[in-house]
Scaffold this active site. Structure first.
Site, PDB file in Angstrom:
ATOM      1  N   GLU A   1       0.825  -1.201   0.000  1.00 52.21           N
ATOM      2  CA  GLU A   1       0.000   0.000   0.000  1.00 52.21           C
ATOM      3  C   GLU A   1       0.862   1.255   0.000  1.00 52.21           C
ATOM      4  OE1 GLU A   1      -2.657  -0.138   3.310  1.00 52.21           O
ATOM      5  OE2 GLU A   1      -3.279  -2.199   2.882  1.00 52.21           O
TER       6      GLU A   1
ATOM      7  N   CYS B   1      -2.733   0.985   8.394  1.00 51.97           N
ATOM      8  CA  CYS B   1      -1.706   0.266   7.648  1.00 51.97           C
ATOM      9  C   CYS B   1      -2.100  -1.187   7.434  1.00 51.97           C
ATOM     10  CB  CYS B   1      -0.384   0.350   8.406  1.00 51.97           C
ATOM     11  SG  CYS B   1       0.966  -0.464   7.559  1.00 51.97           S
TER      12      CYS B   1
END
EC number: 2.1.1.-
Length: 352
Positions: free
Chosen positions: A88, A322
């Site tokens: 990501e 996250c």
């Protein structure tokens, strides 16, 4: 792929140092390799002929699989790597970008989605820079924070190689490159030696050693006082303050005792405390405190001599914690709960 391997390939095609920098600058800044000024169009013939294939290979290091925009102006990018793994990146407001340094993470922070799956592999330095090049194809990037998936200290050679390129050919100011870590002696040895010295962010999260060991179970056992001492030396050497990261978790690290501990550690230091209310993760039994409590904590720290910024977690409405987006794509989560141990002031971690 590592950047040094890319440099060796360019040299094999006849590139001199200026040619190398030109190709690397075009890549890191997301400029088409074929569009060069007359002054730059002096590359060796073999290199010019290899550029289309090279550009395709570099673009293949990081491709956009999906983009999820948030109301705050941030956007979470799910990035596919050449081997099919995903990481990501997050486009932040005000031209910032958060990048990943590993597929997964070995630290195992109990409140973090990425930490639940362990470490799968390291990212090469070129894969780290490729996230920046990909993002620059969407919008300007003037600041890069190494706060995505992974622990940068556990991939130190690749991360420092990426930082060196971004701080030179990539055109990003050194203090706008932010190396984030839970704390590792190797970081404090290596960062001062680099030609590009990034800003430093230290994940503190609590002033209590026992609680920190539970929240960050596989982080190096560095006492909070020693961590701050390391940070202070680096801050004074570089001339920009260390950022201390504190994920605010309701009932875990938002008490008045922690306020006293923060003041004891950071008052008078060349430091900024970033209070970040927890970004809720489906399947993890943690909650962010009330916004009013976060505001009160920031105000109390200010009054007691600690420069404090209260940050709204970017991308809260698009699975901004996250590892959330990747986990959603893969499926699966694990419940974790921290409860006070009666009469001890300590905390107990349950996983189920």
């Amino acid at each position: 792929m590592r950047i040094e391997q890319l440099r060796e390939h360019l040299r094999a095609l006849g590139a001199r140092p200026g040619h190398e920098q030109s190709v690397l600058r075009h890549w890191a800044c997301a400029l088409p390799q074929q569009r060069r000024s007359a002054r730059e169009d002096v590359l060796p013939l073999a290199l010019r002929e290899a550029l289309p294939a090279l550009e395709a290979e570099l673009q293949g290091l990081a491709r956009l699989r999906s983009e999820h925009s948030a109301e705050d102006g941030s956007a979470r990018l799910l990035v596919a790597l050449a081997d099919g793994q995903t990481v990501e990146s997050v486009l932040l407001p005000r031209d910032g970008l958060c990048v990943s340094t590993q597929v997964g993470c070995a630290v195992g922070c109990v409140f973090c989605m990425t930490g639940q799956g362990g470490l799968l592999r390291q990212l090469g330095s070129a894969e780290i820079v490729a996230q920046v090049a990909l993002a620059r194809g969407h919008r300007a990037v003037k600041k890069v924070v190494f706060m995505g998936m992974g622990e940068p200290a556990h991939n130190l050679d690749n991360v420092l190689e990426a930082i060196e390129l971004l701080g030179t050919a990539g055109g990003i100011g050194h203090k706008n490159l932010v190396f984030s870590t839970v704390g590792d002696e190797r970081v404090f040895e290596r960062l001062p030696q680099g030609a590009v010295k990034p800003a430093l962010a230290l994940s503190l999260h609590t002033t209590k050693p026992e609680l920190r060991a539970q929240l960050l179970p596989r982080a190096p056992r560095i006492a909070p006082e020693d961590l701050v001492a390391h940070g202070e030396r680096y801050a004074r050497a570089t001339g920009y303050p260390v950022q201390y990261q504190w994920t605010l978790i309701d009932g875990v690290n938002d008490g008045d005792d922690e306020l006293d501990g923060i003041v004891r550690l950071l008052a008078g230091r060349y430091a900024v405390m970033n209070l970040i209310p927890y970004n809720t993760v489906d399947g993890l039994a943690f909650q962010r405190p009330a916004w009013e409590r976060a505001v009160a904590m920031a105000g109390a720290l200010h009054r007691r001599g600690v420069l404090t910024k209260l940050r709204r977690s970017a991308g809260q409405d698009v699975e901004g914690g996250c590892g959330q987006l990747r986990a959603r794509a893969l499926g699966g989560a694990r419940w974790i709960k921290i409860e006070p141990v009666s009469g001890t002031g300590a905390h107990h971690v349950d996983q189920f």
